[in-house]
Structure formats: C-alpha cells, structure tokens
Design a protein around this motif. Structure first.
Motif, short mmCIF file in Angstrom:
data_model
loop_
_atom_site.label_atom_id
_atom_site.label_comp_id
_atom_site.label_asym_id
_atom_site.label_seq_id
_atom_site.Cartn_x
_atom_site.Cartn_y
_atom_site.Cartn_z
N GLY A 212 -47.40 29.87 -47.49
CA GLY A 212 -46.06 29.29 -47.34
C GLY A 212 -45.12 30.17 -46.53
N LYS A 213 -45.61 31.28 -46.03
CA LYS A 213 -44.76 32.22 -45.28
C LYS A 213 -44.16 31.55 -44.03
N LYS A 214 -42.88 31.80 -43.80
CA LYS A 214 -42.21 31.25 -42.61
C LYS A 214 -42.69 32.02 -41.38
N MET A 215 -43.12 31.30 -40.34
CA MET A 215 -43.73 31.92 -39.16
C MET A 215 -42.96 31.54 -37.90
N ASP A 216 -41.65 31.40 -37.99
CA ASP A 216 -40.86 30.86 -36.88
C ASP A 216 -39.50 31.54 -36.82
N LYS A 217 -38.57 30.93 -36.08
CA LYS A 217 -37.27 31.57 -35.86
C LYS A 217 -36.45 31.73 -37.13
N VAL B 9 -43.38 21.85 -40.15
CA VAL B 9 -42.32 21.36 -41.05
C VAL B 9 -41.38 20.44 -40.28
N ASP B 10 -40.84 20.95 -39.17
CA ASP B 10 -39.94 20.15 -38.33
C ASP B 10 -39.88 20.76 -36.93
N PHE B 11 -39.35 20.02 -35.98
CA PHE B 11 -39.21 20.56 -34.62
C PHE B 11 -38.23 19.73 -33.82
N MET C 65 -39.22 25.10 -33.67
CA MET C 65 -39.97 24.40 -34.72
C MET C 65 -40.12 25.29 -35.93
N ARG C 66 -40.27 24.66 -37.09
CA ARG C 66 -40.57 25.43 -38.30
C ARG C 66 -42.06 25.31 -38.59
N LEU C 67 -42.69 26.47 -38.77
CA LEU C 67 -44.11 26.53 -39.07
C LEU C 67 -44.30 27.40 -40.30
#
Ligand code: ADP
Ligand code: UDP
Length: 241
Positions: free
Chosen positions: A207-212, A175-177, A199-201
């Motif tokens: 669609g599950k958020k897998m990041d901070k 998504v972004d980083f 980063m957003r993954l």
C-alpha cells in the motif's frame, strides 16, 4: 534532425520549445517539483530523466493500444519530441479509488474503492486553482464542444483500462491520474505526460505511496519511489515487446 528553437512556455515541470517544424515541439522535463498550485516548490533529483523516460514508455504503450497521442520520439534523457497540439484548457481526472481532493471535498476515507471509474473535469487555471467543472461549463464557456468532451471522456476511460492492467502486472495499483488532451489538425490526441507527477500509484503488496504524494506530504524517499516505478514500468514494457 528536428532542432530545438525558441522557448515557448516555461511550465512548472517542463519547458516547451518550438522546432524547425511548425507541427513539432520539444518538451524538456525538469527536476523541479511543485504541489498545491506552486505553494510548495522543490526538486526531485533526476525526476526530469525518470519522467521523460516513463512518459515515453507509457505513450508507446498507448500507441500500441490504439490511443492517439502526441508522442513522436524521446530525443534525449530529458527531452521528447511531440506533435504540437492546441490544448483544451481542461484536465481530465480518472479515479479508481478515493484519494486526494475527492477524499477531502466529500469527506470520504482515502482508499475507498469506487464501483466504477469516476471521470472528472477541472478547468486549467493557476489563478483559480484548477476548479472542478461540469461538462455544461466546458461547453458553455467554449473550452471544448460537447462531442469533444465526450471523446475525451471515452479516451480517458480507455487509457485507464490499459494503464490499470499494465501497472497491475508490475505490482502497482493505479489509484487516479490526470490527462490533458489537445487538437492536432482537428483530431483529439493525448498530450502532456504520463508519470508519477500526475498519477497516484500504490504498491499492491504494502500500500506504500509511490508517486508525487511522497513529495506533497513530506513522506521522504521520493527519488527512490520514482526510481522504483521507472524500473517496474521498464520491466512491464519489456513484457509487451
Ligand atoms: P504547467 O503548465 O501546469 O506548469 P508543465 O510544466 O507540465 O505544466 O508544462 C507543460 C505545458 O505544455 C502544459 O501547459 C501543457 O498543457 C502543455 N502541453 C503538453 N503537451 C503539449 C503539446 N503536445 N502541444 C502543446 N502544448 C502541450
Ligand atoms: N493532478 C495533476 N495535476 C493537477 C491536479 C491533479 O496531475 O493539477 C493529478 C494528481 O496527481 C492525482 C489526480 O490528478 O493523481 C487527482 O488529483 P486530485 O484531484 O486528488 O488533487 P490533489 O489532491 O492531488 O491536488
């Protein structure tokens, strides 16, 4: 063998040590997590090892794609040897999909796709909460030259192409980083880390958020998400060998 020496810097997520080689630093990755410029603090169990390993793998991927990085070697589960850079006080953010501060600032729904990647610059300052800045500010205040800023932008877009394709293969949407660059004997190298802290993954299927964001937004399952990303990064890297 390059030995850890003096502690030079204690950051939010890493500790930086000098070594017996003045050109080489040792970066120790901590389990500490922070968000909203330290307003939210916590621990993500085993994050140091997971981020160090992921970062090493992704830095190698960059090297393979001809992107110059500070990475030398992983020196242990949570330690990495890197070239000592003179960091630009600038964070480069690339966005493929609207999320986070962009969604908030301009009231654009999270998840809105962008027709082409956006490149933004932020001034690295805890006191000021890392404000968004223009290239003209960067040049005017001497944080980097116009040419160096152009090069950071080109490198960041190239990194996006490589990372996006890599994550796509393992079922993750980039998504972004955020990236940080620095100078090594006059050359611009990619520094810092490449991990779900910066980063957003999103899982491609669900669609599950897998990041901070799982930590930032108290979504639970933080460790599990980082573990899953590490597993997929390692699987993806095996395909590249
Ligand atoms: P923060 O400074 O935001 O708390 P960290 O805890 O990640 O972040 O600390 C790591 C620090 O090391 C950052 O300030 C980063 O700019 C800096 N850094 C990263 N890579 C290098 C490098 N190769 N040489 C010198 N400094 C680096
Ligand atoms: N990011 C980061 N460090 C920062 C600010 C942002 O690593 O100090 C990353 C963040 O994880 C995200 C991207 O940069 O992947 C864009 O962040 P954004 O501007 O949306 O800010 P946020 O809402 O995440 O604070």
């Amino acid at each position: 063998m390059t030995q850890q020496n003096k502690e030079l810097y204690q950051g939010k997520a890493k500790v930086v040590y000098s070594t017996d080689d003045p050109d080489v630093l040792l970066m120790h990755f901590k389990d500490d997590a922070s968000a909203f410029n330290r307003k939210k603090l916590g621990t993500i169990v085993d994050k140091g090892r997971m981020n160090c390993t992921m970062s090493a793998t992704l830095m190698r991927l960059m090297d393979g794609a001809g992107i110059p990085t500070h990475f030398i070697d992983q020196a242990g589960p949570t330690d990495m040897l890197v070239r000592r850079l003179e960091m630009f006080p600038v964070e480069v953010v690339i966005r493929n999909i609207v999320a986070g501060s962009l969604a908030r600032r301009l009231a654009i729904p999270e998840g809105t796709p962008l027709s082409k990647p956006l490149c933004e610059f932020y001034y690295k300052s805890d006191e000021l909460d890392d404000p968004l800045v223009l290239v003209d500010h960067i040049v005017e205040f001497g944080w980097a030259t116009a040419e160096q800023t152009r090069e950071m932008r080109m490198l960041a877009l190239h990194i996006n192409d490589v990372l996006k394709a890599f994550f796509e293969q393992v079922g993750l949407t980039l998504v972004d980083f955020k990236l940080e660059f620095g100078l090594y004997h006059g050359r611009i190298l990619l520094g810092d880390e490449l991990s779900p802290d910066g980063m957003r993954l999103w899982d491609k299927e669900t669609g599950k958020k897998m990041d901070k964001d799982r930590f930032r937004l108290d979504l639970g399952g933080v460790e599990e998400a980082y573990q899953e990303v590490l597993k997929r990064v390692q699987t993806g890297a095996e395909g590249h060998e």
